[in-house]
Design a protein around this motif. Structure first.
Motif, PDB file in Angstrom:
ATOM      1  N   TRP A 206       0.837  -1.190   0.000  1.00  0.00           N
ATOM      2  CA  TRP A 206       0.000   0.000   0.000  1.00  0.00           C
ATOM      3  C   TRP A 206       0.877   1.246   0.000  1.00  0.00           C
ATOM      4  O   TRP A 206       2.012   1.212   0.484  1.00  0.00           O
ATOM      5  CB  TRP A 206      -0.878   0.036   1.250  1.00  0.00           C
ATOM      6  CG  TRP A 206      -1.988  -0.962   1.271  1.00  0.00           C
ATOM      7  CD1 TRP A 206      -1.949  -2.222   1.790  1.00  0.00           C
ATOM      8  CD2 TRP A 206      -3.313  -0.780   0.759  1.00  0.00           C
ATOM      9  NE1 TRP A 206      -3.163  -2.839   1.637  1.00  0.00           N
ATOM     10  CE2 TRP A 206      -4.028  -1.979   1.011  1.00  0.00           C
ATOM     11  CE3 TRP A 206      -3.973   0.274   0.124  1.00  0.00           C
ATOM     12  CZ2 TRP A 206      -5.355  -2.146   0.641  1.00  0.00           C
ATOM     13  CZ3 TRP A 206      -5.305   0.112  -0.239  1.00  0.00           C
ATOM     14  CH2 TRP A 206      -5.981  -1.086   0.012  1.00  0.00           C
ATOM     15  N   TRP A 226     -11.654  -5.101  -6.369  1.00  0.00           N
ATOM     16  CA  TRP A 226     -11.456  -5.875  -5.149  1.00  0.00           C
ATOM     17  C   TRP A 226      -9.996  -6.260  -4.953  1.00  0.00           C
ATOM     18  O   TRP A 226      -9.300  -6.604  -5.900  1.00  0.00           O
ATOM     19  CB  TRP A 226     -12.299  -7.147  -5.183  1.00  0.00           C
ATOM     20  CG  TRP A 226     -13.769  -6.930  -5.018  1.00  0.00           C
ATOM     21  CD1 TRP A 226     -14.745  -7.163  -5.944  1.00  0.00           C
ATOM     22  CD2 TRP A 226     -14.442  -6.435  -3.850  1.00  0.00           C
ATOM     23  NE1 TRP A 226     -15.979  -6.848  -5.432  1.00  0.00           N
ATOM     24  CE2 TRP A 226     -15.826  -6.399  -4.142  1.00  0.00           C
ATOM     25  CE3 TRP A 226     -14.010  -6.018  -2.593  1.00  0.00           C
ATOM     26  CZ2 TRP A 226     -16.780  -5.963  -3.227  1.00  0.00           C
ATOM     27  CZ3 TRP A 226     -14.954  -5.579  -1.673  1.00  0.00           C
ATOM     28  CH2 TRP A 226     -16.316  -5.553  -1.997  1.00  0.00           C
ATOM     29  N   ASP A 232      -8.906 -10.097   4.924  1.00  0.00           N
ATOM     30  CA  ASP A 232      -9.651  -8.861   4.682  1.00  0.00           C
ATOM     31  C   ASP A 232      -9.783  -8.529   3.197  1.00  0.00           C
ATOM     32  O   ASP A 232      -8.872  -8.769   2.406  1.00  0.00           O
ATOM     33  CB  ASP A 232      -8.957  -7.688   5.386  1.00  0.00           C
ATOM     34  CG  ASP A 232      -8.870  -7.897   6.888  1.00  0.00           C
ATOM     35  OD1 ASP A 232      -9.852  -8.395   7.468  1.00  0.00           O
ATOM     36  OD2 ASP A 232      -7.819  -7.568   7.468  1.00  0.00           O
ATOM     37  N   TRP A 233     -10.927  -7.927   2.863  1.00  0.00           N
ATOM     38  CA  TRP A 233     -11.177  -7.444   1.512  1.00  0.00           C
ATOM     39  C   TRP A 233     -11.261  -5.918   1.507  1.00  0.00           C
ATOM     40  O   TRP A 233     -11.833  -5.312   2.417  1.00  0.00           O
ATOM     41  CB  TRP A 233     -12.491  -8.006   0.970  1.00  0.00           C
ATOM     42  CG  TRP A 233     -12.406  -9.424   0.513  1.00  0.00           C
ATOM     43  CD1 TRP A 233     -12.715 -10.543   1.228  1.00  0.00           C
ATOM     44  CD2 TRP A 233     -11.987  -9.887  -0.777  1.00  0.00           C
ATOM     45  NE1 TRP A 233     -12.511 -11.676   0.475  1.00  0.00           N
ATOM     46  CE2 TRP A 233     -12.068 -11.299  -0.768  1.00  0.00           C
ATOM     47  CE3 TRP A 233     -11.547  -9.238  -1.936  1.00  0.00           C
ATOM     48  CZ2 TRP A 233     -11.733 -12.075  -1.869  1.00  0.00           C
ATOM     49  CZ3 TRP A 233     -11.212 -10.010  -3.040  1.00  0.00           C
ATOM     50  CH2 TRP A 233     -11.305 -11.413  -3.000  1.00  0.00           C
ATOM     51  N   TYR A 234     -10.685  -5.317   0.476  1.00  0.00           N
ATOM     52  CA  TYR A 234     -10.770  -3.880   0.237  1.00  0.00           C
ATOM     53  C   TYR A 234     -11.301  -3.673  -1.182  1.00  0.00           C
ATOM     54  O   TYR A 234     -11.232  -4.574  -2.020  1.00  0.00           O
ATOM     55  CB  TYR A 234      -9.394  -3.220   0.351  1.00  0.00           C
ATOM     56  CG  TYR A 234      -8.751  -3.336   1.714  1.00  0.00           C
ATOM     57  CD1 TYR A 234      -8.853  -2.299   2.639  1.00  0.00           C
ATOM     58  CD2 TYR A 234      -8.027  -4.468   2.077  1.00  0.00           C
ATOM     59  CE1 TYR A 234      -8.254  -2.398   3.889  1.00  0.00           C
ATOM     60  CE2 TYR A 234      -7.438  -4.581   3.321  1.00  0.00           C
ATOM     61  CZ  TYR A 234      -7.554  -3.541   4.223  1.00  0.00           C
ATOM     62  OH  TYR A 234      -6.971  -3.637   5.457  1.00  0.00           O
ATOM     63  N   TYR A 235     -11.783  -2.461  -1.430  1.00  0.00           N
ATOM     64  CA  TYR A 235     -12.270  -2.156  -2.776  1.00  0.00           C
ATOM     65  C   TYR A 235     -11.711  -0.807  -3.201  1.00  0.00           C
ATOM     66  O   TYR A 235     -11.893   0.203  -2.516  1.00  0.00           O
ATOM     67  CB  TYR A 235     -13.799  -2.119  -2.806  1.00  0.00           C
ATOM     68  CG  TYR A 235     -14.370  -2.033  -4.201  1.00  0.00           C
ATOM     69  CD1 TYR A 235     -14.400  -3.149  -5.033  1.00  0.00           C
ATOM     70  CD2 TYR A 235     -14.873  -0.832  -4.697  1.00  0.00           C
ATOM     71  CE1 TYR A 235     -14.920  -3.082  -6.315  1.00  0.00           C
ATOM     72  CE2 TYR A 235     -15.398  -0.752  -5.979  1.00  0.00           C
ATOM     73  CZ  TYR A 235     -15.418  -1.883  -6.785  1.00  0.00           C
ATOM     74  OH  TYR A 235     -15.926  -1.808  -8.058  1.00  0.00           O
ATOM     75  N   THR A 236     -11.002  -0.811  -4.319  1.00  0.00           N
ATOM     76  CA  THR A 236     -10.450   0.436  -4.839  1.00  0.00           C
ATOM     77  C   THR A 236     -11.267   0.893  -6.038  1.00  0.00           C
ATOM     78  O   THR A 236     -11.825   0.079  -6.780  1.00  0.00           O
ATOM     79  CB  THR A 236      -8.975   0.264  -5.249  1.00  0.00           C
ATOM     80  OG1 THR A 236      -8.883  -0.656  -6.342  1.00  0.00           O
ATOM     81  CG2 THR A 236      -8.140  -0.259  -4.083  1.00  0.00           C
ATOM     82  N   MET A 243      -8.417   3.778  -2.795  1.00  0.00           N
ATOM     83  CA  MET A 243      -9.221   2.972  -1.886  1.00  0.00           C
ATOM     84  C   MET A 243     -10.476   3.733  -1.473  1.00  0.00           C
ATOM     85  O   MET A 243     -10.417   4.920  -1.139  1.00  0.00           O
ATOM     86  CB  MET A 243      -8.417   2.622  -0.633  1.00  0.00           C
ATOM     87  CG  MET A 243      -9.139   1.679   0.322  1.00  0.00           C
ATOM     88  SD  MET A 243      -8.289   1.514   1.916  1.00  0.00           S
ATOM     89  CE  MET A 243      -8.795   3.053   2.722  1.00  0.00           C
ATOM     90  N   SER A 245     -13.800   4.125   1.131  1.00  0.00           N
ATOM     91  CA  SER A 245     -14.074   3.846   2.542  1.00  0.00           C
ATOM     92  C   SER A 245     -15.291   4.633   2.997  1.00  0.00           C
ATOM     93  O   SER A 245     -15.648   5.663   2.411  1.00  0.00           O
ATOM     94  CB  SER A 245     -12.862   4.220   3.410  1.00  0.00           C
ATOM     95  OG  SER A 245     -12.589   5.607   3.324  1.00  0.00           O
ATOM     96  N   LEU A 258     -18.172  -0.509   2.896  1.00  0.00           N
ATOM     97  CA  LEU A 258     -16.754  -0.354   3.201  1.00  0.00           C
ATOM     98  C   LEU A 258     -16.621   0.545   4.422  1.00  0.00           C
ATOM     99  O   LEU A 258     -17.127   1.666   4.436  1.00  0.00           O
ATOM    100  CB  LEU A 258     -16.017   0.254   2.006  1.00  0.00           C
ATOM    101  CG  LEU A 258     -16.221  -0.485   0.678  1.00  0.00           C
ATOM    102  CD1 LEU A 258     -15.603   0.305  -0.469  1.00  0.00           C
ATOM    103  CD2 LEU A 258     -15.630  -1.886   0.748  1.00  0.00           C
ATOM    104  N   GLY A 262     -11.637   1.216   5.273  1.00  0.00           N
ATOM    105  CA  GLY A 262     -11.592   0.604   3.953  1.00  0.00           C
ATOM    106  C   GLY A 262     -11.944  -0.865   3.922  1.00  0.00           C
ATOM    107  O   GLY A 262     -12.138  -1.431   2.847  1.00  0.00           O
ATOM    108  N   LEU A 263     -12.030  -1.510   5.089  1.00  0.00           N
ATOM    109  CA  LEU A 263     -12.352  -2.933   5.132  1.00  0.00           C
ATOM    110  C   LEU A 263     -13.793  -3.175   4.697  1.00  0.00           C
ATOM    111  O   LEU A 263     -14.696  -2.423   5.072  1.00  0.00           O
ATOM    112  CB  LEU A 263     -12.173  -3.477   6.546  1.00  0.00           C
ATOM    113  CG  LEU A 263     -10.749  -3.609   7.075  1.00  0.00           C
ATOM    114  CD1 LEU A 263     -10.785  -3.978   8.547  1.00  0.00           C
ATOM    115  CD2 LEU A 263      -9.996  -4.659   6.287  1.00  0.00           C
TER     116      LEU A 263
END
Length: 305
Positions: A206, A226, A232-236, A243, A245, A258, A262-263
């Motif tokens: 990151w 994704w 953990d999953w994040y979405y940008t 990212m 959030s 989210l 950001g999780l």
């Protein structure tokens, strides 16, 4: 002779059963290069990464909380993984061995490898990252003259260490240093990458850039959509890669929430104060409209911020 860093043995000269931590200052230590013999050298392709690998080894050698024990070899790895790969911050006695320590140093440099590697599969594990080249010519194995800071020395199935200095003839085989345009850059096929110095780019981690978080794969390309890190999953943002959030997103006909960090939220309620409602997301993070409620069952599920 150049200096190398390594984890070699416990305070009794054995490989297991000693006290946690470096009891005599020699369990994890810096010493002069020696002919082990080595049969492979793994050289980082990026000089900045090489420097970070060497610096990580130096940090480990200076931290007396880090000792040697093959049976407890992943305790340092686990502590560093939990603290963001900050070897200096390890403040309680723990253990490692030669290959587990190399893994920690490589991870500290931003390249993700397992803590379970050992000298028998270390070369293949590092080469799979695409960040190393394999050197097997005798000049790299039989003397220290052509070694560079950050080179990983390997005697398969026996031992591994990291070079901390350039050999006196290292420059003779050093290619011209690539110079990157600072900041954001794009390939012809639309892949974005970021040069943080004139001679390095961000990869495998990151990065906080201009007030927003981005994540880059091992090759240095910005990831969109994704992204999974551990559990953990994040979405940008698919548009610019930043990212997202503190918001809902719709992906492939499903809604996900989210959190502020950001999780992706899972298995709990999301409160909507304006509607005086609680929205439920399942174990896969999917919003389940049928479970909208104003009386959440807080004995089973938490309210996710």
């Amino acid at each position: 002779m150049i200096k190398i860093g390594q984890a070699s043995r416990d305070e009794r000269g054995r490989y297991s059963g000693g006290l946690a931590g470096d009891q005599d200052g020699k369990e994890v230590a810096i010493r002069e290069w020696y002919d082990r013999p080595w049969n492979k050298v793994l050289r980082p392709k990026n000089s900045a990464i090489a420097g970070r690998i060497a610096a990580a080894m130096e940090d480990a050698c200076r931290n007396d909380n880090i000792g040697y024990d093959q049976y407890e070899r992943t305790t340092l790895y686990d502590l560093c993984k939990a603290n963001g790969w900050n070897i200096k911050a390890v403040n309680r006695p723990c253990e490692t061995d030669c290959s587990a320590l190399v893994s920690v140093c490589v991870n500290a440099a931003g390249i993700r490898v397992s803590g379970d590697i050992y000298t028998g599969n270390e070369a293949s594990a590092l080469l799979r990252t695409g960040e190393f080249e394999l050197l097997t010519a005798p000049k790299y194995l039989l003397s220290d003259e052509y070694l560079r800071r950050g080179d990983i020395l390997l005697y398969e199935f026996h031992h591994t260490a990291i070079a901390l200095q350039d050999g006196r003839r290292a420059e003779e085989s050093r290619p011209a240093q690539v110079k990157y345009p600072l900041g954001w850059n794009a390939t012809k096929d639309g892949q974005w990458w970021y040069a943080d110095t004139p001679h390095s780019y961000i990869a495998g981690r990151w990065a906080y850039i201009n007030g927003r978080w981005y994540v880059f794969d091992q090759k240095g390309f910005m990831i969109r959509g994704w992204f999974k890190q551990g559990y953990d999953w994040y979405y940008t943002n698919p548009a610019d890669g930043a990212m997202l959030s503190g918001q809902w997103v719709d992906v492939d006909g499903k809604s996900y929430y989210l959190t502020q960090s950001g999780l992706m939220a899972r298995n709990g309620y999301i409160e909507d104060a304006s509607e005086k409602l609680y929205f439920f997301v399942d174990s896969e993070g999917r919003y389940v409209k049928e479970l909208d409620t104003d009386t959440p069952d807080l004995s089973k599920y938490e309210v996710i911020e």
